[in-house]
Design a protein around this motif. Structure first.
Motif, PDB file in Angstrom:
ATOM      1  N   TYR A   1     -76.362  47.515 -86.394  1.00  0.00           N
ATOM      2  CA  TYR A   1     -75.339  48.536 -86.234  1.00  0.00           C
ATOM      3  C   TYR A   1     -75.954  49.726 -85.513  1.00  0.00           C
ATOM      4  N   ARG A   2     -75.132  50.407 -84.741  1.00  0.00           N
ATOM      5  CA  ARG A   2     -75.539  51.654 -84.083  1.00  0.00           C
ATOM      6  C   ARG A   2     -74.772  52.789 -84.749  1.00  0.00           C
ATOM      7  N   GLN A   3     -75.470  53.862 -85.061  1.00  0.00           N
ATOM      8  CA  GLN A   3     -74.828  55.003 -85.701  1.00  0.00           C
ATOM      9  C   GLN A   3     -75.227  56.277 -84.969  1.00  0.00           C
ATOM     10  N   TYR A   4     -74.247  56.910 -84.353  1.00  0.00           N
ATOM     11  CA  TYR A   4     -74.471  58.217 -83.761  1.00  0.00           C
ATOM     12  C   TYR A   4     -74.446  59.257 -84.880  1.00  0.00           C
ATOM     13  N   SER A   5     -75.108  60.358 -84.649  1.00  0.00           N
ATOM     14  CA  SER A   5     -75.223  61.394 -85.667  1.00  0.00           C
ATOM     15  C   SER A   5     -73.847  61.853 -86.142  1.00  0.00           C
ATOM     16  N   GLY A   6     -73.626  61.789 -87.433  1.00  0.00           N
ATOM     17  CA  GLY A   6     -72.365  62.234 -88.009  1.00  0.00           C
ATOM     18  C   GLY A   6     -71.206  61.266 -87.841  1.00  0.00           C
ATOM     19  N   LYS A   7     -71.516  60.082 -87.336  1.00  0.00           N
ATOM     20  CA  LYS A   7     -70.461  59.094 -87.103  1.00  0.00           C
ATOM     21  C   LYS A   7     -70.656  57.869 -87.984  1.00  0.00           C
ATOM     22  N   SER A   8     -69.748  56.924 -87.856  1.00  0.00           N
ATOM     23  CA  SER A   8     -69.806  55.717 -88.661  1.00  0.00           C
ATOM     24  C   SER A   8     -70.665  54.647 -87.993  1.00  0.00           C
ATOM     25  N   PRO A   9     -71.199  53.697 -88.761  1.00  0.00           N
ATOM     26  CA  PRO A   9     -71.938  52.573 -88.162  1.00  0.00           C
ATOM     27  C   PRO A   9     -70.998  51.699 -87.331  1.00  0.00           C
ATOM     28  N   GLU A  10     -71.476  51.312 -86.181  1.00  0.00           N
ATOM     29  CA  GLU A  10     -70.699  50.481 -85.256  1.00  0.00           C
ATOM     30  C   GLU A  10     -71.444  49.165 -85.046  1.00  0.00           C
ATOM     31  N   LEU A  11     -70.786  48.054 -85.331  1.00  0.00           N
ATOM     32  CA  LEU A  11     -71.423  46.750 -85.182  1.00  0.00           C
ATOM     33  C   LEU A  11     -71.688  46.459 -83.704  1.00  0.00           C
ATOM     34  N   ILE A  12     -72.944  46.130 -83.385  1.00  0.00           N
ATOM     35  CA  ILE A  12     -73.254  45.773 -82.013  1.00  0.00           C
ATOM     36  C   ILE A  12     -73.733  44.331 -81.878  1.00  0.00           C
ATOM     37  N   MET A  13     -74.312  43.759 -82.914  1.00  0.00           N
ATOM     38  CA  MET A  13     -74.790  42.377 -82.821  1.00  0.00           C
ATOM     39  C   MET A  13     -74.758  41.722 -84.200  1.00  0.00           C
ATOM     40  N   SER A  14     -74.443  40.438 -84.211  1.00  0.00           N
ATOM     41  CA  SER A  14     -74.612  39.624 -85.408  1.00  0.00           C
ATOM     42  C   SER A  14     -75.380  38.374 -84.996  1.00  0.00           C
ATOM     43  N   ILE A  15     -76.244  37.902 -85.879  1.00  0.00           N
ATOM     44  CA  ILE A  15     -77.036  36.708 -85.562  1.00  0.00           C
ATOM     45  C   ILE A  15     -77.240  35.919 -86.835  1.00  0.00           C
ATOM     46  N   TYR A  16     -77.090  34.595 -86.741  1.00  0.00           N
ATOM     47  CA  TYR A  16     -77.084  33.755 -87.933  1.00  0.00           C
ATOM     48  C   TYR A  16     -78.146  32.655 -87.890  1.00  0.00           C
ATOM     49  N   SER A  17     -78.641  32.314 -86.693  1.00  0.00           N
ATOM     50  CA  SER A  17     -79.601  31.215 -86.592  1.00  0.00           C
ATOM     51  C   SER A  17     -80.834  31.675 -85.829  1.00  0.00           C
ATOM     52  N   ASN A  18     -81.920  30.966 -86.032  1.00  0.00           N
ATOM     53  CA  ASN A  18     -83.168  31.309 -85.362  1.00  0.00           C
ATOM     54  C   ASN A  18     -83.018  31.301 -83.843  1.00  0.00           C
ATOM     55  N   GLY A  19     -83.736  32.220 -83.205  1.00  0.00           N
ATOM     56  CA  GLY A  19     -83.711  32.270 -81.759  1.00  0.00           C
ATOM     57  C   GLY A  19     -83.152  33.577 -81.251  1.00  0.00           C
ATOM     58  N   ASP A  20     -82.724  33.564 -80.017  1.00  0.00           N
ATOM     59  CA  ASP A  20     -82.212  34.754 -79.356  1.00  0.00           C
ATOM     60  C   ASP A  20     -80.708  34.676 -79.186  1.00  0.00           C
ATOM     61  N   LYS A  21     -80.100  35.848 -79.231  1.00  0.00           N
ATOM     62  CA  LYS A  21     -78.674  35.957 -78.926  1.00  0.00           C
ATOM     63  C   LYS A  21     -78.493  37.162 -78.035  1.00  0.00           C
ATOM     64  N   GLU A  22     -77.865  36.955 -76.891  1.00  0.00           N
ATOM     65  CA  GLU A  22     -77.725  38.028 -75.922  1.00  0.00           C
ATOM     66  C   GLU A  22     -76.265  38.438 -75.809  1.00  0.00           C
ATOM     67  N   ASP A  23     -76.062  39.766 -75.675  1.00  0.00           N
ATOM     68  CA  ASP A  23     -74.712  40.303 -75.455  1.00  0.00           C
ATOM     69  C   ASP A  23     -74.850  41.541 -74.589  1.00  0.00           C
ATOM     70  N   GLY A  24     -74.588  41.361 -73.307  1.00  0.00           N
ATOM     71  CA  GLY A  24     -74.753  42.482 -72.387  1.00  0.00           C
ATOM     72  C   GLY A  24     -76.202  42.909 -72.305  1.00  0.00           C
ATOM     73  N   ARG A  25     -76.456  44.181 -72.536  1.00  0.00           N
ATOM     74  CA  ARG A  25     -77.832  44.696 -72.469  1.00  0.00           C
ATOM     75  C   ARG A  25     -78.597  44.505 -73.786  1.00  0.00           C
ATOM     76  N   PHE A  26     -77.940  43.955 -74.790  1.00  0.00           N
ATOM     77  CA  PHE A  26     -78.563  43.783 -76.097  1.00  0.00           C
ATOM     78  C   PHE A  26     -78.978  42.328 -76.319  1.00  0.00           C
ATOM     79  N   THR A  27     -80.170  42.155 -76.884  1.00  0.00           N
ATOM     80  CA  THR A  27     -80.627  40.840 -77.317  1.00  0.00           C
ATOM     81  C   THR A  27     -81.151  40.954 -78.735  1.00  0.00           C
ATOM     82  N   ALA A  28     -80.617  40.123 -79.617  1.00  0.00           N
ATOM     83  CA  ALA A  28     -81.122  40.044 -80.987  1.00  0.00           C
ATOM     84  C   ALA A  28     -81.974  38.793 -81.110  1.00  0.00           C
TER      85      ALA A  28
END
Lengths: 114, 110
Positions: B36-63
């Protein structure tokens, strides 16, 4: 707005008063979760509810705190006889049915105790 | 409450660089992991979910998830000033409860 709706955004109470925080889940979501974020600390789970049922309240303080999610209307987190230590941001999240579904958060209620 | 550790202090990266965040956890039974990404004073925003081993890419983000070593990481490529925020690692356990780390603050320097 189809997101998780919380109100009020800010709530000020004096010690000993009651605080009621409301949460309407995202459209299509039937599971509601409450979390508390104390200053300089991480988010801590409080309670998990479905309509008319408390599924898990293992994170709730034993006294003064209660939660409900009635058949009609929003979920309510109620804090009785508030103390200074209750000052925090309270976030509600919702998800669809099923294990391990992502939770989406509302904007939170910032509770301040005078 | 399950242990989720995010030990790194604030991370400063120049604009355009890669920001790398790490998270370790104690519960081998955990199956679902979230960033999750949280800006100061704001709510957590889901940016990635991952359930299995390995990499998962979404735009500029990789989990990346490694269950054997019990860690999950997040890479932010081509970092932008708008990426400056606190990033929270979370895992799901028991009755859909989320356990969160304390977060890593990222500052992207223009």
């Amino acid at each position: 707005n189809a997101g998780v709706m919380q109100n009020p955004r800010h709530l000020v109470r004096r010690r000993g008063q009651e605080a009621r925080l409301r949460c309407s889940p995202m459209k299509g979501h039937s599971h509601v979760y409450w979390y508390r974020q104390l200053p300089e600390e991480g988010l801590k789970f409080m309670v998990y509810l479905q309509k008319e049922n408390i599924i898990d309240e293992s994170g709730m303080p034993k006294e003064r705190f209660s939660a409900e999610f009635p058949k009609e209307g929003p979920s309510i987190l109620r804090i009785q006889q508030v103390v200074r230590g209750d000052s925090a941001a309270y976030f509600c999240a919702s998800s669809t049915q099923g294990s391990n579904q992502p939770q989406h958060f509302g904007d939170g209620t910032r509770l301040s105790i005078l | 409450q399950k242990e989720v550790e995010q030990n790194s202090g604030p991370l400063s990266v120049p604009e355009g660089a890669i920001a790398s965040l790490n998270c370790t956890y104690s519960d081998r039974g955990s199956q679902s992991f979230f960033w999750y990404r949280q800006y100061s004073g704001k709510s957590p925003e889901l940016i990635m979910s991952i359930y299995s081993n390995g990499d998962k890419e979404d735009g500029r983000f990789t989990a990346q998830l490694n269950k054997a070593s019990q860690y999950v990481s997040l890479l932010i490529r081509d970092s932008q000033p708008s990426d400056s925020a606190t990033y929270l690692c979370a895992l799901s356990y028991g009755n859909n409860r989320l356990a969160f780390g304390k977060g890593n603050q990222v500052v992207v320097i223009p």
